[in-house]
Design an enzyme around this catalytic site. Structure first.
Site, mmCIF file in Angstrom:
data_model
loop_
_atom_site.group_PDB
_atom_site.id
_atom_site.type_symbol
_atom_site.label_atom_id
_atom_site.label_comp_id
_atom_site.label_asym_id
_atom_site.label_seq_id
_atom_site.Cartn_x
_atom_site.Cartn_y
_atom_site.Cartn_z
ATOM 1 N N CYS A 158 0.828 -1.208 0.000
ATOM 2 C CA CYS A 158 0.000 0.000 0.000
ATOM 3 C C CYS A 158 0.863 1.259 0.000
ATOM 4 O O CYS A 158 1.411 1.644 1.033
ATOM 5 C CB CYS A 158 -0.925 -0.013 1.222
ATOM 6 S SG CYS A 158 -1.932 1.482 1.356
ATOM 7 N N CYS A 176 -0.323 4.093 2.246
ATOM 8 C CA CYS A 176 -0.039 3.866 3.668
ATOM 9 C C CYS A 176 1.443 4.082 3.983
ATOM 10 O O CYS A 176 1.786 4.673 5.001
ATOM 11 C CB CYS A 176 -0.377 2.435 4.079
ATOM 12 S SG CYS A 176 -1.906 1.811 3.412
ATOM 13 N N ASP A 177 2.315 3.571 3.137
ATOM 14 C CA ASP A 177 3.722 3.439 3.530
ATOM 15 C C ASP A 177 4.713 4.278 2.731
ATOM 16 O O ASP A 177 5.900 4.302 3.065
ATOM 17 C CB ASP A 177 4.132 1.959 3.422
ATOM 18 C CG ASP A 177 3.313 1.079 4.356
ATOM 19 O OD1 ASP A 177 2.907 1.590 5.413
ATOM 20 O OD2 ASP A 177 3.075 -0.087 4.027
#
Ligand code: NAP
Length: 318
Positions: A142, A145-146
């Protein structure tokens, strides 16, 4: 074998969507039963996909960030505090043809007037043993997200579809260089996304290669790639790898039972969590291939709880 009385609501799945539905239905005095999945499984583990992440920095309310598993334990404790009951098992079969609905865990039958489906989705992975070790430690599925953790890094994205190109393009906001590794010499992604990637000076392509090993014990320190043309093996010194080869919703249980798209995602009526079976609601990634965020899953879990509560009031308790 039947397990006690007919419940108001059974929630199948325990990621952010299911647990938010549990908090809301528990606070509405509906005494939900959450069948949360099995710890041994990578697709049905209690807590969902956040159990496979490390730090979560974009969940509102945590200015310092929070570890994915800690966040999910907090969700669970909050639901338990209001009386949600948990069963750490995997649902093996459902019967939504008759009422009350029936949900089976092997031979044991559970009955409920309404059902909330929140079984989530899983990222397709490469199938390497090293993925288990390095997920959340340089290996991610993701970018939203990261990506932030890879500021200044050289990283790789695996895949040739829209997801891979979108993730790679997004990641160039942070990384110095992003190499897209694709097993063929032609992208599957839409033309407009391709053009954007080809024009981006931070993106390079490694065609006709697959990732055959992730290097590093506690964090990604490189990857081994193999040519799909002649089998030549080489190493790329990247510190991050994003696997973007597609997602699979966890809907095998509902085939032939609930309406779903060809890709397997459950279909809900627009603006609600209603499925095609009256009294069965779906929320979270199992019905969302667009946003796929913990916060959007939680939001739709809240919607499912409110939909179920109102439906029960109108159809069962009136
Ligand atoms: P996808 O279109 O199925 O593409 C998956 C890619 O991964 C393909 O290029 C495939 O290679 C590759 N792949 C699959 N298994 C692999 C493996 N084991 N090893 C190496 N490579 C592998 O999946 P997606 O990109 O997630 O997209 C899913 C759907 O969402 C699509 O309909 C897409 O258009 C849509 N989407 C749209 C947007 C957007 O419009 N903004 C963004 C994301 C997704 P091959 O090409 O060789 O099969």
């Amino acid at each position: 074998m039947s397990s006690d009385s007919v419940r108001n609501v059974i929630i199948v799945g325990s990621g952010p969507a299911g647990l938010t539905a549990a908090i809301y239905t528990a606070r509405a005095n509906l005494a939900p039963l959450v069948i949360e999945g099995e710890p041994s499984s990578t697709s049905d583990q209690p807590g969902g996909q956040l159990m496979l992440t490390t730090e979560v920095e974009n969940f509102p309310g945590f200015p310092e960030g929070v570890m994915g598993p800690d966040l999910m334990m907090n969700f669970r404790s909050q639901a338990q505090r209001f009386g949600a009951e948990f069963l750490t098992e995997k649902v093996t079969r459902v019967d939504f043809d008759s009422r009350p609905f029936r949900v089976y865990v092997r031979d044991t039958e559970y009955q409920a007037h309404s059902i909330i489906v929140s079984t989530g989705a899983r990222s397709l992975m490469l199938g390497l043993e090293s993925e288990q070790r390095l997920i959340g430690h340089g290996l991610s599925t993701c970018a939203t997200c990261d990506g932030f953790f890879f500021r200044g890094h050289e990283i790789a994205v695996v895949g040739g579809g829209d997801s891979a190109i979108e993730e790679a393009t997004f990641l160039t906001k942070f990384a110095d260089k992003v190499t897209i590794i694709h097993r063929r010499d032609e992208l599957r992604a839409s033309k407009i996304m391709q053009d954007r990637a080809f024009a981006n000076p931070k993106i390079e392509f490694l065609w006709n290669h697959t990732v055959t090993e992730l290097l590093g014990d506690t964090k990604v320190e490189g990857i081994q790639v193999t040519s799909t043309i002649d089998g030549t093996v080489s190493t790329l010194p990247v510190t991050g790898v994003f696997v973007a080869i597609g997602h699979q919703p966890n809907t095998d249980l509902f085939k032939g039972v609930l309406d779903m798209e060809d890709s397997g995602y459950l279909i809900t009526q627009p603006g609600s969590t209603y499925t095609n079976v009256d009294g069965v609601f779906a929320c979270g990634d199992v019905q969302d291939h667009t946003y796929r965020q913990a916060i959007t899953a939680a939001g739709s879990g809240c919607m499912a709880a409110i939909d179920a509560e109102r439906w029960l009031e109108a159809n069962v308790h009136s």
